[in-house]
Write a protein that holds these residues in place. Structure first.
Motif, PDB file in Angstrom:
ATOM      1  N   SER A 155      -4.040  14.962  -4.894  1.00  0.00           N
ATOM      2  CA  SER A 155      -4.400  13.676  -5.500  1.00  0.00           C
ATOM      3  C   SER A 155      -5.853  13.347  -5.162  1.00  0.00           C
ATOM      4  CB  SER A 155      -3.462  12.566  -5.029  1.00  0.00           C
ATOM      5  OG  SER A 155      -3.584  12.400  -3.638  1.00  0.00           O
ATOM      6  N   GLY A 157      -7.232  10.566  -4.268  1.00  0.00           N
ATOM      7  CA  GLY A 157      -7.525   9.470  -3.351  1.00  0.00           C
ATOM      8  C   GLY A 157      -6.678   8.242  -3.529  1.00  0.00           C
ATOM      9  N   GLU A 158      -6.674   7.450  -2.474  1.00  0.00           N
ATOM     10  CA  GLU A 158      -5.900   6.214  -2.415  1.00  0.00           C
ATOM     11  C   GLU A 158      -6.359   5.223  -3.482  1.00  0.00           C
ATOM     12  OE1 GLU A 158      -2.891   3.905  -1.065  1.00  0.00           O
ATOM     13  OE2 GLU A 158      -3.340   5.947  -0.413  1.00  0.00           O
ATOM     14  N   TRP A 159      -7.634   5.263  -3.842  1.00  0.00           N
ATOM     15  CA  TRP A 159      -8.176   4.313  -4.813  1.00  0.00           C
ATOM     16  C   TRP A 159      -7.587   4.522  -6.207  1.00  0.00           C
ATOM     17  CZ3 TRP A 159     -11.358   6.445  -8.665  1.00  0.00           C
ATOM     18  CH2 TRP A 159     -11.751   7.771  -8.443  1.00  0.00           C
ATOM     19  N   ARG A 161      -4.265   4.869  -6.652  1.00  0.00           N
ATOM     20  CA  ARG A 161      -2.839   4.556  -6.522  1.00  0.00           C
ATOM     21  C   ARG A 161      -2.341   3.638  -7.637  1.00  0.00           C
ATOM     22  NH1 ARG A 161       1.314   4.419  -2.452  1.00  0.00           N
ATOM     23  NH2 ARG A 161      -0.056   5.554  -1.067  1.00  0.00           N
TER      24      ARG A 161
END
Length: 200
Positions: A155, A157-159, A161
């Motif tokens: 993935s 990155g968290e940004w 989500r």
């Protein structure tokens, strides 16, 4: 990209004409074995062309369904022109706003799953790339893959989500709509037939 699969590579397989040419120029052979294109060395090529030859459990000739690998040194004896290359085709792609993840998988996955099926499986397990990777491997296995199976979902990155959750919900709704269309009987227009003398 926004829930739609985007192919980033071309498979390194002996059914590609450019790969067949490279293999033959290196002294190898390319043949269909049980409907699957395979490459081999000169010994294997001679055996494949011999109508009287039979294969035994002790046959050590390699017939591979990929034309570029990291292993299989027996087909890389000539450093200048190996039958199997360890040099991949590469390309660069700019990351787009809607790019959520990339899926890396071996040929056992792609033999039985389309790119979009793998993306849909990854989205079903968003935002857990480990669960997505496992789901892709399980689906390939249950779909009859007879080859090795490895998949890795990476993935970005968290940004991503929240955007990923939106895309996953959209794809799930689209899949449900497609399934509903398949289940519903199609309505056929009523056609009035005129009397026609087809022998007139």
């Amino acid at each position: 990209r926004g829930g739609a699969a985007v192919r980033l590579t071309q498979d390194h397989r002996p059914d590609r004409r450019d790969e067949q040419r490279r293999i033959k120029e290196a002294g190898g052979g390319v043949f269909q074995v049980s409907g699957i294109w395979r490459c081999t060395d000169a010994k294997g090529a001679a055996r494949a062309l011999d109508a009287k030859a039979s294969f035994t459990d002790h046959d050590s000739t390699l017939y591979l369904s990929c034309s570029r690998t990291l292993g299989d040194p027996a087909l890389k004896m000539n450093d200048d022109r190996p039958i199997l290359s360890n040099v991949p085709d590469t390309s660069r792609h700019a990351l787009q706003q809607d790019d959520l993840f990339v899926i890396l998988g071996c040929d056992g996955v792609w033999d039985v799953l389309t790119d979009q099926q793998a993306v849909d499986l990854a989205l079903e397990h968003w935002p857990d790339p480990s669960a997505a990777s496992a789901a892709i491997v399980r689906k390939a296995l249950s779909s009859g893959s007879g080859d090795n199976l490895t998949a890795q979902v990476v993935s970005f990155g968290e940004w991503k989500r929240e955007r990923g959750a939106e895309v996953a919900a959209q794809r799930a709704a689209a899949a449900e709509a497609e399934a509903r269309m398949v289940r519903e009987p199609s309505t056929r227009p009523k056609v009035e037939e005129d009397e026609v003398d087809m022998f007139a």
